[in-house]
Design a protein around this motif. Structure first.
Motif, PDB file in Angstrom:
ATOM      1  N   ASP A 258       0.825  -1.208   0.000  1.00 49.92           N
ATOM      2  CA  ASP A 258       0.000   0.000   0.000  1.00 49.92           C
ATOM      3  C   ASP A 258       0.858   1.256   0.000  1.00 49.92           C
ATOM      4  O   ASP A 258       0.505   2.259  -0.614  1.00 49.92           O
ATOM      5  N   ASP A 259       1.986   1.192   0.701  1.00 47.54           N
ATOM      6  CA  ASP A 259       2.851   2.370   0.794  1.00 47.54           C
ATOM      7  C   ASP A 259       4.219   1.964   1.326  1.00 47.54           C
ATOM      8  O   ASP A 259       4.588   2.298   2.451  1.00 47.54           O
ATOM      9  N   GLY A 260       4.972   1.237   0.504  1.00 47.40           N
ATOM     10  CA  GLY A 260       6.282   0.770   0.922  1.00 47.40           C
ATOM     11  C   GLY A 260       7.209   1.863   1.417  1.00 47.40           C
ATOM     12  O   GLY A 260       7.869   1.706   2.448  1.00 47.40           O
ATOM     13  N   GLY A 289      11.052 -12.123   3.278  1.00 44.84           N
ATOM     14  CA  GLY A 289       9.623 -11.816   3.222  1.00 44.84           C
ATOM     15  C   GLY A 289       8.922 -12.579   2.127  1.00 44.84           C
ATOM     16  O   GLY A 289       9.536 -12.973   1.128  1.00 44.84           O
ATOM     17  N   CYS A 290       7.618 -12.803   2.298  1.00 43.64           N
ATOM     18  CA  CYS A 290       6.842 -13.553   1.310  1.00 43.64           C
ATOM     19  C   CYS A 290       5.716 -12.703   0.742  1.00 43.64           C
ATOM     20  O   CYS A 290       5.084 -11.920   1.459  1.00 43.64           O
ATOM     21  N   TYR A 295       7.919  -8.281  -1.710  1.00 45.71           N
ATOM     22  CA  TYR A 295       8.102  -6.931  -2.242  1.00 45.71           C
ATOM     23  C   TYR A 295       8.838  -6.060  -1.229  1.00 45.71           C
ATOM     24  O   TYR A 295       9.808  -5.356  -1.549  1.00 45.71           O
ATOM     25  N   MET A 296       8.394  -6.121   0.040  1.00 51.96           N
ATOM     26  CA  MET A 296       8.931  -5.215   1.046  1.00 51.96           C
ATOM     27  C   MET A 296      10.378  -5.536   1.378  1.00 51.96           C
ATOM     28  O   MET A 296      11.172  -4.631   1.686  1.00 51.96           O
ATOM     29  N   ALA A 310      21.948  -9.939   3.915  1.00 45.09           N
ATOM     30  CA  ALA A 310      21.342 -10.776   2.884  1.00 45.09           C
ATOM     31  C   ALA A 310      19.849 -10.488   2.825  1.00 45.09           C
ATOM     32  O   ALA A 310      19.239 -10.058   3.813  1.00 45.09           O
ATOM     33  N   SER A 311      19.273 -10.745   1.651  1.00 44.42           N
ATOM     34  CA  SER A 311      17.845 -10.545   1.431  1.00 44.42           C
ATOM     35  C   SER A 311      17.276 -11.771   0.727  1.00 44.42           C
ATOM     36  O   SER A 311      17.888 -12.288  -0.213  1.00 44.42           O
ATOM     37  N   VAL A 312      16.100 -12.238   1.204  1.00 41.68           N
ATOM     38  CA  VAL A 312      15.440 -13.399   0.588  1.00 41.68           C
ATOM     39  C   VAL A 312      13.995 -13.015   0.261  1.00 41.68           C
ATOM     40  O   VAL A 312      13.089 -13.198   1.071  1.00 41.68           O
ATOM     41  N   PRO A 313      13.751 -12.473  -0.932  1.00 41.38           N
ATOM     42  CA  PRO A 313      12.385 -12.153  -1.347  1.00 41.38           C
ATOM     43  C   PRO A 313      11.710 -13.419  -1.913  1.00 41.38           C
ATOM     44  O   PRO A 313      12.246 -14.063  -2.813  1.00 41.38           O
ATOM     45  N   ILE A 314      10.547 -13.748  -1.400  1.00 44.35           N
ATOM     46  CA  ILE A 314       9.825 -14.953  -1.807  1.00 44.35           C
ATOM     47  C   ILE A 314       8.542 -14.524  -2.514  1.00 44.35           C
ATOM     48  O   ILE A 314       7.737 -13.776  -1.958  1.00 44.35           O
ATOM     49  N   CYS A 315       8.348 -14.989  -3.725  1.00 42.21           N
ATOM     50  CA  CYS A 315       7.159 -14.685  -4.559  1.00 42.21           C
ATOM     51  C   CYS A 315       6.725 -13.235  -4.404  1.00 42.21           C
ATOM     52  O   CYS A 315       5.541 -12.928  -4.243  1.00 42.21           O
ATOM     53  N   GLY A 316       7.678 -12.325  -4.458  1.00 44.99           N
ATOM     54  CA  GLY A 316       7.393 -10.909  -4.266  1.00 44.99           C
ATOM     55  C   GLY A 316       6.934 -10.212  -5.539  1.00 44.99           C
ATOM     56  O   GLY A 316       7.061 -10.735  -6.645  1.00 44.99           O
TER      57      GLY A 316
END
Length: 413
Positions: A258-260, A289-290, A295-296, A310-316
């Protein structure tokens, strides 16, 4: 302090066990006045379910195990939404089959209930489609004793009434409740005391686990009860790999997408508070995050490029919500990410297009890693393709023999 899961204390009296009466053939003096019981729950990959009931019967005296069968008690469960659902039925009202009855080491009766992925009637959450939210259901369990129990010296005992107490989920209960100075709620897992500074893992939930402020609903527990995302990093296996790690799970007041840009500083404030008040190594802060949180997690690495190891974006999501909308994360921002990034998705995701989002981000983020599954299957149960976070919560993704958690644990900013 004990938390009562249901919004009221429930006094439950079986039809054949009305207070002051005894079962046929049981002397009035052999009737126990009341017994409390706890709802024992477990967060499965598909969400939390009540898996058993523990009855506080130890004080009655030593019970003869031979008098305890799956038919000794009947269990009925009724679940209702705490907020208006707009007419959608998200609860249930049914009998829960007892699959086993036993005594624990304290002498309390444990009634094990039928449960499993996709099984109706055991869940503690309900998903309200019109609000795109999971909510904790109000649970009312009714116990009926069908036959007397016998103590080991032979005296029969019936129970006049049962009082429902708290919902107990040891994994969820291990997280403590907090509110940031800006008012964002979060849960925090703290590892066993160890010397030196520990890593911090930030778990950013999906859209269904946000608050519903118009309904006054901001409970901060669906982030732990809806899936094993945050819980996975608090398991014994994960803690051993990370050599003891803090795990923080903020809850958005709506949805991260909505407002990252507005939510990013609020998450950063929580991270800073945890780093300031706990022995956290600021060079080993990881973000995972999922879906909305996928996205976030990417957005956090664009807004705070020097924060994360490290960053792990899941289905973002990185594209616009609708065709023609500007992208949520422009290509130039993706190409500028320098945080080590490992993206995860499933090809059969029909909620967030993996090609237009995860694969596209992987092609732009320098030196990023990608795990792309065909389906989401766990223990023979096939989940929706969007639920690829299940694999991350179980440390399944691997590249060249190195699994995801081990890869994260080696990263230092």
């Amino acid at each position: 302090m004990e938390k009562v899961f249901s919004r009221r204390t429930v006094l439950v009296t079986g039809a054949s066990l009305t207070a002051g009466l005894a079962l046929p053939g049981v002397a009035h003096g052999n009737q126990a006045a009341a017994v409390d019981f706890v709802l024992d729950a477990e967060t499965l990959d598909g969400g939390e379910q009540v898996t058993s009931l523990t009855l506080g019967t130890a004080r009655l005296g030593p019970i003869d195990p031979a008098s305890l069968t799956t038919g000794t008690f009947s269990v009925h469960a009724k679940a209702t939404s705490p907020i208006d659902t707009g007419g959608q039925d998200v609860g249930y009202d049914l009998d829960r089959p007892v699959t086993a009855a036993r005594l624990d080491h304290h002498g309390n009766i444990v009634l094990e209930l039928s449960y499993g992925e996709g099984q109706t009637g055991g869940g503690t959450l309900g998903y309200i489609g019109s609000k795109a939210r999971n909510v904790r259901l109000d649970l009312v369990y009714t116990l009926t004793q069908n036959v007397p129990l016998r103590l080991r010296h032979g005296r029969p005992v019936s129970i006049a009434r049962f009082t429902q107490r708290r919902l107990a989920n040891p994994e969820v209960d291990a997280f403590t409740y907090h509110t940031s100075r800006s008012g964002m709620k979060y849960r925090l897992y703290s590892p066993s005391p160890l010397r030196g500074r520990r890593p911090l893992i930030v778990w950013l939930h999906g859209g269904g686990e946000g608050a519903s402020l118009p309904d006054g609903y901001y409970d901060n527990e669906t982030t732990l009860r809806a899936n094993r995302g945050a819980l996975g990093f608090a398991t014994r296996e994960a803690q051993a790999i990370f050599d003891g790690a803090y795990v923080v799970a903020p809850q958005c007041t709506s949805a991260w997408m909505d407002d990252g840009p507005r939510f990013a500083p609020l998450i950063d404030e929580i991270i800073r508070d945890v780093v300031r008040t706990r022995p956290v190594d600021p060079g080993r802060v990881h973000v995972v995050g999922c879906s909305n949180g996928g996205y976030m997690s990417l957005k956090m690495t664009t807004v705070y490029p020097g924060t994360f190891a490290a960053s792990v974006p899941i289905c973002g999501v990185v594209t616009g919500r609708e065709t023609g909308d500007p992208p949520l994360i422009p290509d130039a921002e993706l190409a500028a990410i320098r945080t080590p990034t490992w993206l995860v998705a499933s090809r059969d995701d029909d909620t967030v297009d993996p090609q237009a989002n995860t694969v596209h981000a992987h092609e732009l983020i320098p030196r990023s890693a990608l795990t792309l599954y065909d389906h989401v299957v766990r223990n023979g149960h096939r989940f929706p393709g969007h639920w690829s976070w299940i694999y991350v919560a179980r440390n399944d993704p691997s590249i060249g023999g190195t699994h995801l958690w081990q890869w994260m644990a080696r990263k230092h900013r």
